[in-house]
Every structure is written in structure tokens, then in C-alpha cells.
Design a protein around this motif. Structure first.
Motif, PDB file in Angstrom:
ATOM      1  N   SER A   1      72.232 -15.559 -20.821  1.00 36.33           N
ATOM      2  CA  SER A   1      71.877 -14.191 -20.427  1.00 36.33           C
ATOM      3  C   SER A   1      72.939 -13.665 -19.478  1.00 36.33           C
ATOM      4  O   SER A   1      73.745 -14.431 -18.934  1.00 36.33           O
ATOM      5  CB  SER A   1      70.512 -14.174 -19.743  1.00 36.33           C
ATOM      6  OG  SER A   1      70.566 -14.889 -18.516  1.00 36.33           O
TER       7      SER A   1
ATOM      8  N   CYS B   1      80.239  -2.075 -33.406  1.00 35.35           N
ATOM      9  CA  CYS B   1      80.594  -2.650 -32.100  1.00 35.35           C
ATOM     10  C   CYS B   1      80.851  -1.543 -31.079  1.00 35.35           C
ATOM     11  O   CYS B   1      80.397  -1.618 -29.932  1.00 35.35           O
ATOM     12  CB  CYS B   1      81.831  -3.541 -32.239  1.00 35.35           C
ATOM     13  SG  CYS B   1      81.568  -5.045 -33.200  1.00 35.35           S
TER      14      CYS B   1
ATOM     15  N   ALA C   1      77.563   0.038 -30.145  1.00 39.00           N
ATOM     16  CA  ALA C   1      76.754  -0.807 -29.264  1.00 39.00           C
ATOM     17  C   ALA C   1      77.172  -0.601 -27.813  1.00 39.00           C
ATOM     18  O   ALA C   1      76.320  -0.499 -26.907  1.00 39.00           O
ATOM     19  CB  ALA C   1      76.906  -2.273 -29.657  1.00 39.00           C
TER      20      ALA C   1
ATOM     21  N   THR D   1      82.633 -10.502 -22.539  1.00 40.25           N
ATOM     22  CA  THR D   1      81.192 -10.327 -22.634  1.00 40.25           C
ATOM     23  C   THR D   1      80.483 -11.634 -22.288  1.00 40.25           C
ATOM     24  O   THR D   1      81.112 -12.701 -22.202  1.00 40.25           O
ATOM     25  CB  THR D   1      80.794  -9.916 -24.070  1.00 40.25           C
ATOM     26  OG1 THR D   1      81.183 -10.974 -24.964  1.00 40.25           O
ATOM     27  CG2 THR D   1      81.469  -8.620 -24.478  1.00 40.25           C
TER      28      THR D   1
ATOM     29  N   ALA E   1      76.386  -5.094 -26.026  1.00 41.88           N
ATOM     30  CA  ALA E   1      75.428  -4.165 -25.430  1.00 41.88           C
ATOM     31  C   ALA E   1      74.866  -4.696 -24.116  1.00 41.88           C
ATOM     32  O   ALA E   1      74.766  -3.959 -23.117  1.00 41.88           O
ATOM     33  CB  ALA E   1      74.291  -3.872 -26.414  1.00 41.88           C
ATOM     34  N   ASP E   2      74.474  -5.960 -24.082  1.00 42.16           N
ATOM     35  CA  ASP E   2      73.892  -6.547 -22.859  1.00 42.16           C
ATOM     36  C   ASP E   2      74.898  -6.528 -21.704  1.00 42.16           C
ATOM     37  O   ASP E   2      74.545  -6.219 -20.559  1.00 42.16           O
ATOM     38  CB  ASP E   2      73.443  -7.984 -23.120  1.00 42.16           C
ATOM     39  CG  ASP E   2      72.254  -8.060 -24.060  1.00 42.16           C
ATOM     40  OD1 ASP E   2      71.658  -7.000 -24.337  1.00 42.16           O
ATOM     41  OD2 ASP E   2      71.947  -9.180 -24.522  1.00 42.16           O
TER      42      ASP E   2
ATOM     43  N   ALA F   1      75.081   1.593 -24.841  1.00 34.97           N
ATOM     44  CA  ALA F   1      74.690   0.900 -23.607  1.00 34.97           C
ATOM     45  C   ALA F   1      75.254   1.589 -22.364  1.00 34.97           C
ATOM     46  O   ALA F   1      74.962   1.151 -21.246  1.00 34.97           O
ATOM     47  CB  ALA F   1      75.150  -0.544 -23.652  1.00 34.97           C
TER      48      ALA F   1
ATOM     49  N   GLU G   1      74.774  -7.741 -29.703  1.00 37.62           N
ATOM     50  CA  GLU G   1      73.927  -7.936 -28.520  1.00 37.62           C
ATOM     51  C   GLU G   1      74.769  -8.349 -27.310  1.00 37.62           C
ATOM     52  O   GLU G   1      74.507  -7.904 -26.181  1.00 37.62           O
ATOM     53  CB  GLU G   1      72.860  -8.999 -28.810  1.00 37.62           C
ATOM     54  CG  GLU G   1      71.833  -8.569 -29.850  1.00 37.62           C
ATOM     55  CD  GLU G   1      70.896  -9.705 -30.235  1.00 37.62           C
ATOM     56  OE1 GLU G   1      71.044 -10.815 -29.651  1.00 37.62           O
ATOM     57  OE2 GLU G   1      70.038  -9.499 -31.112  1.00 37.62           O
TER      58      GLU G   1
ATOM     59  N   GLU H   1      75.052  -9.677 -35.810  1.00 38.42           N
ATOM     60  CA  GLU H   1      74.039  -9.024 -34.983  1.00 38.42           C
ATOM     61  C   GLU H   1      74.078  -9.555 -33.552  1.00 38.42           C
ATOM     62  O   GLU H   1      73.944  -8.793 -32.583  1.00 38.42           O
ATOM     63  CB  GLU H   1      72.639  -9.256 -35.578  1.00 38.42           C
ATOM     64  CG  GLU H   1      72.386  -8.539 -36.892  1.00 38.42           C
ATOM     65  CD  GLU H   1      73.122  -9.166 -38.077  1.00 38.42           C
ATOM     66  OE1 GLU H   1      73.537 -10.352 -37.968  1.00 38.42           O
ATOM     67  OE2 GLU H   1      73.286  -8.474 -39.106  1.00 38.42           O
ATOM     68  N   GLU H   2      74.277 -10.876 -33.403  1.00 39.72           N
ATOM     69  CA  GLU H   2      74.326 -11.436 -32.054  1.00 39.72           C
ATOM     70  C   GLU H   2      75.554 -10.923 -31.302  1.00 39.72           C
ATOM     71  O   GLU H   2      75.504 -10.690 -30.096  1.00 39.72           O
ATOM     72  CB  GLU H   2      74.336 -12.965 -32.102  1.00 39.72           C
ATOM     73  CG  GLU H   2      74.252 -13.588 -30.698  1.00 39.72           C
ATOM     74  CD  GLU H   2      74.152 -15.099 -30.729  1.00 39.72           C
ATOM     75  OE1 GLU H   2      74.120 -15.707 -29.626  1.00 39.72           O
ATOM     76  OE2 GLU H   2      74.123 -15.690 -31.830  1.00 39.72           O
ATOM     77  N   ASN H   3      76.652 -10.731 -32.004  1.00 38.53           N
ATOM     78  CA  ASN H   3      77.851 -10.189 -31.343  1.00 38.53           C
ATOM     79  C   ASN H   3      77.582  -8.804 -30.772  1.00 38.53           C
ATOM     80  O   ASN H   3      78.032  -8.467 -29.665  1.00 38.53           O
ATOM     81  CB  ASN H   3      79.012 -10.126 -32.336  1.00 38.53           C
ATOM     82  CG  ASN H   3      80.307  -9.673 -31.687  1.00 38.53           C
ATOM     83  OD1 ASN H   3      80.913 -10.384 -30.891  1.00 38.53           O
ATOM     84  ND2 ASN H   3      80.731  -8.453 -32.004  1.00 38.53           N
TER      85      ASN H   3
END
Length: 578
Positions: free
Chosen positions: A82, A161, A164, A76, A127-128, A168, A124, A120-122
Motif C-alpha cells: 500500500s 495510464c 489514471a 509508484t 492512481a494510488d 487521481a 492502480e 489493471e494492477e498497473n
């Protein structure tokens, strides 16, 4: 009930490459990938673009696939970057593969210790990254690293996880037993619980073999609902390896309940090639195949005990769970001190010897095997050496032949006529033409045999003539290699002669070598998918050992092996591709 589609994902070129002592070249990767595609694998993970020069070169010029989806692997996006500003992720996407598999954390312990970020950041990161893969029109997969350990520690986060990635747009959420410590009952229970949140048609399984349960865990996951399985050829992988896809495929295709539950892209012909694909990998790695590997090992359908062989001769189902031919393997009835008459008779038939089961020579041969094994010999892995002994015992002895022409005056007790090689050849053709049982005997010095082997050599060399070589066996072919050949102008059969002044012509040698190659091919030594005969030609001595000749017999044939090597080299120099 209609069967559901089960997808096969091979990670030999990525996870398998992490095996200690394994280092694939770009050519190796291409050859393995083609074999996997021919087998019928749905996804082939080629490696990690940008991770090393070999992987980068492989993705820059991948082979063409008829069936499989070529898949790139990576991770990831990194924390603090980004998706558009992450060089690692961009290099994976730049490979332009139709499918992309990214690994991400699913165990809160790893998120805290390894990444040092919030839970929470994990989510993201996952998903991103998946969203970007989907945005580019690629099939996205999420490898949920350490999923089973993570689920046992914090099921809500592990499931979050997966959700997420699923939310996505990921096609597959792959449940990974990364540490390999989960047991089959746990896998079945956890997967069943996960399918209440994510459809099984979108779940995959990736197991490691640290408790020797990788295949069992994978089967339990399929039973519980997953519809993608990941594995490696021959179970390659870090530490104790991954799930062995070579063992998984036949079990999924041939065994219940999976046979009635799911269908794969493996055809009946593809299944027959699975032994060849397994051995291709071992040849590329320059290692001996695991004789005891399920389905494809040389011992997978080998029977040693006399009672077993007797039953198998009546019906193979008595001691075989599937037919060996279905997976491209073959049955072996072994010869040893535990053998009975059934073993001996079955093996003689394999050699093409038609011997009366009541012939007292059978008992004599069996007793000789047991006596020699008591003295330290072992025949269960040396069938070629057993063939030499069997022919000496069961075929006509030299003294039983009508005519024996020799190029030496010794041993006098068996020689009926002495002649030069050329004269002997002429007389042999003449006598054989009248139906006489005829043989020719050469001195031991001429064939590289030691004094101790002279009796064995005499008996083998004194074989009946055969005009078209159609029944020449391996033992005969080995001994014939060292001789020049004489072919008359008419259609009389060729006979072996020694010390002829003129060299054998190409047509004569070609016929002989084709026969030897057919003999080796019949024993599975040359495989069409491998096409790597040059590997064999570099070491003829090793070849004969692998064909089943004892060390003592191999030493006896040193002169012949050297002659064969030189002739094969001459053929190669003349442009012969074999």
C-alpha cells in the motif's frame, strides 16, 4: 492571440546524473540548482531521495529558490504494497518538496515483462500513488515511461495510464520517449491525438536523444499542445542524452511559431546568462565545453571564410540567425589560411589596434598567416598567438623607435643605448615625458624565451608605455607578469624593469593583476556565476592555452607563467580572495 504559459522542467540533477562519467557532489548539485533558479527554470528535479547518500543529503538541506519549485523524483508504489507501507514512496514524500514526480509504466510490454503484473494492477499503482501525493497537498506529476513505444503498441492502455493519473489529481502527465527512438512527425501526431483525451495544459514532454532528435521532438510536442518541457543542461543523460534545455530555451523564446505561441519564465536577462550556465556545468564536470553547441558554443557565431566575414562586417544577419549577445555569447572572426583582409582588420580592431586598411602591413600579415598555416600552425583557435604576431607586424618596430634602452648588449643591430635596468627606467620616464617613442628591451634569458623566439619577444616587449594600463592587451599582460615594477614618487608612469633588488609592493601588483583579470574576463574566462578562479590558478599553463596561445608560445612563457603562479599564491596567502 494571448500566449499560453509553457513550464520548464530541468532534470540535470536526476536524469543528467545517469550520464556515464558524471558524479555530482552535494555542493555541485547546490551550485547547479542555484544557477538554474537564476536562469528562470520553473521546476528543478533534485534527484531521488533515498536512492544514494548524495541525493539524501541534498534533499535534507536544499538551497533556497526564488523562482523554481523543488521536485523529488521516485516511482509508484510497488506491487503488493500500500502507499503507507512502501518505504521507497514514503522516503520520497518525506523529502517535503512542493512537487513530486513519480515514474510508472505505460507500455503493456513492460508491465508484463518487467513488473509481471496485470494491466489493471498497473493502473492502480499509478492512481494510488498520485492520490497520496495530492492528499498531502503536493503538486503531483506522472512520468509515463516508454509512453510513445507503448502508445504505438497499445494506444488504449497507454491512454488509460494517463487517465489514471489525471483522474487521481495529477497536475502533469509527462509523455516520455524513454528509448529515444521516436521521430518528430510521430511525436506531433501522437501528442495531437493525446490532447483529444487529456488537455495540453496538463501534458509534458520528456525526450531522449538516441536519434539526435530530442530537441526537435520536444519542439514538435509543444507545437502539438504540451505545456511542460523537460530537459537537461547541455543534453546530459543516459546513453545519448536527453533534450538539451540550453538549446530548447532560446528556440522557444526567440523562434516562431513558439515565440508567438507560448511564454516562459525566462527574462531577457535570464536568456543572456544561458551561456554562463552551460559553461558552469562543464567546469563542474571538468570537461571542455562543446565549441559547436547551438547558441552557446564558442563556434556558434564564429566566421572563418573571408567572404563570410566581409558580409558579417556589413550586417551580421547575413550569416547569423540571432544576435550572439542575446544569449550571452559573442561573435568570433577567425584567422586562418581561409581568411581575407576583412578577418584581419576586424580582429585588429578587437585588439585595439587602429591600422589603416590600406596599410601594406595588412597584406604582409595576411600572407604570413597563410604561410605559417601551410607550415602546420593553426590560428583559428589561437587568437592570443595571432595577437603577438599582429603586434610584431603592425606596431612600430624596435628600429623605428627614437630610443631603445636595453639591459643586454645583444642584439646590437637594434640597440641604441645600453643601461642597467634602473638607469634605463629613469631615462625611459625622462624621454617619454618629452613625447619620444620609447621602448625597453630585455635579454631573452630573463623572460624565459627560447633562442627561436627572441625576435618575437623583442618586438612584444618593446611596447609603448601607458601610464594607467588601460590599453594593455593580453599579449602585453602575459609578458609583463614576470617583471617587478618600479613606481616613482611623482606621477610619472611606471615602467617595467628587471632584476630590481626590492620586491614589488602589494599596490603595484594589485593594479597589474586587476588588469590581467579584466583582460581574461573580457574573453569570458571568468564568469560571475562561476566564482571558481581557484580552478584557474591551479594550472596557469592550461589557462594560457585556453586563452588562445599556441603550444610553442606557451612553452616560451614557462618562466613567466611560473612567476605568475607564485605571485598569485602569495596574494592568496595574504588573504586576497581572488
Amino acid at each position: 492571440m494571448a500566449r499560453e504559459r509553457l513550464y520548464l522542467f530541468d532534470t540535470t540533477l536526476r536524469d543528467g546524473a545517469q550520464t556515464q562519467g558524471v558524479d555530482f557532489s552535494v555542493e555541485d548539485k547546490a551550485n547547479i540548482a542555484k544557477a538554474l533558479d537564476g536562469l528562470g527554470i520553473d521546476y528543478i528535479e533534485g534527484g531521488w531521495p533515498g536512492a544514494n547518500p548524495s541525493d539524501t543529503a541534498f534533499f535534507a538541506n536544499p538551497p533556497e529558490f526564488r523562482h523554481a519549485k523543488f521536485t523529488a523524483f521516485g516511482m509508484t508504489r510497488r506491487p503488493g504494497r500500500s502507499v503507507s507501507n512502501d518505504p521507497g514512496l514514503n522516503e520520497i514524500l518525506d523529502a517535503k518538496t512542493p512537487a513530486v514526480c513519480i515514474v510508472g509504466k505505460s507500455w503493456d510490454f513492460h508491465v508484463d515483462v518487467a513488473l509481471g503484473i496485470s494491466l489493471e494492477e498497473n493502473l492502480e499503482l499509478i492512481a494510488d500513488s498520485i492520490a497520496e501525493i495530492v492528499r498531502q497537498g503536493r503538486e503531483a506529476m506522472y512520468d509515463a515511461e516508454h509512453f510513445f513505444d507503448g502508445y504505438k503498441a497499445n494506444p488504449d492502455f497507454a491512454l488509460a495510464c494517463l487517465k489514471a493519473a489525471y483522474g487521481a489529481g495529477a497536475r502533469w502527465m509527462v509523455l516520455c520517449d524513454t528509448n529515444g527512438g521516436t521521430l518528430p512527425d510521430e511525436v506531433e501526431r501522437i501528442v495531437t491525438e493525446v490532447t483529444e483525451h487529456i488537455p495540453g495544459s496538463h501534458l509534458g514532454i520528456h525526450t531522449h536523444n538516441d536519434t539526435e532528435n530530442a530537441v526537435a521532438n520536444t519542439l514538435m510536442a509543444v507545437k502539438a499542445g504540451v505545456r511542460q518541457v523537460q530537459g537537461t543542461l547541455n543534453g546530459l543523460g543516459e546513453r545519448c542524452g536527453n533534450a538539451n534545455i540550453i538549446s530548447l530555451i532560446p528556440s522557444l523564446v526567440l523562434k516562431e511559431p513558439f515565440k508567438s505561441m507560448v511564454e516562459t519564465g525566462i527574462t531577457a536577462e535570464g536568456l543572456k546568462s544561458i551561456t554562463s550556465v552551460s559553461r558552469l556545468l562543464d567546469e563542474i564536470l571538468n570537461r571542455s565545453p562543446n565549441r559547436h553547441q547551438a547558441y552557446v558554443g564558442a563556434s556558434a557565431f564564429a566566421h572563418k571564410g573571408g567572404l563570410h566575414v566581409s558580409a558579417v562586417e556589413k550586417d551580421p544577419k547575413t550569416y547569423e540567425h540571432v544576435e550572439p549577445e542575446v544569449v550571452g555569447n559573442k561573435r568570433h572572426l577567425l584567422i586562418s589560411d581561409q581568411a581575407g583582409r576583412s578577418n584581419i582588420l576586424a580582429q585588429l580592431r578587437e585588439f585595439g589596434l587602429d591600422v589603416d586598411p590600406k596599410d601594406p602591413k595588412i597584406n604582409r600579415l595576411l600572407e604570413e598567416v597563410k604561410e605559417r598555416e601551410f607550415d602546420g600552425f593553426s590560428y583559428d583557435g589561437a587568437l592570443a598567438s595571432f595577437e603577438l604576431m599582429a603586434r610584431r607586424t603592425t606596431e612600430a618596430a624596435i628600429a623605428d623607435l627614437n630610443h631603445v634602452f636595453a639591459t643586454t648588449a645583444r642584439p646590437r643591430d637594434v640597440i641604441k643605448e645600453v643601461a642597467t635596468p634602473k638607469a634605463a627606467a629613469i631615462e625611459l620616464r625622462k624621454k617619454a615625458g618629452h613625447g619620444a617613442r620609447t621602448g625597453i628591451l630585455f635579454g631573452k634569458e630573463s623572460v624565459g624565451l627560447s633562442r627561436e623566439d627572441v625576435a618575437l619577444a623583442d618586438a612584444i616587449i618593446s611596447v609603448p608605455l601607458n601610464p594607467d594600463f588601460s590599453s594593455i592587451n593580453l599579449a602585453q599582460a602575459v609578458l609583463l607578469v614576470g617583471y617587478e615594477w618600479f613606481q616613482a614618487a611623482d606621477d610619472t608612469p611606471p615602467v617595467k624593469i628587471l632584476n630590481e633588488e626590492r620586491p614589488a609592493n602589494k599596490a603595484e601588483l594589485s593594479h597589474l593583476f586587476e588588469r590581467i583579470e579584466r583582460e581574461l574576463d573580457a574573453r569570458g574566462y571568468f564568469d560571475p556565476i562561476q566564482q571558481r578562479k581557484h580552478v584557474i590558478l591551479r594550472n596557469m599553463r592550461n589557462m594560457f592555452q585556453r586563452l588562445g596561445l599556441m603550444e610553442s608560445d606557451v612553452r616560451a612563457f614557462q618562466g613567466i607563467i611560473k612567476g605568475l603562479t607564485m605571485k598569485l599564491k602569495d596574494r592568496k596567502d595574504d588573504g586576497d580572495p581572488s
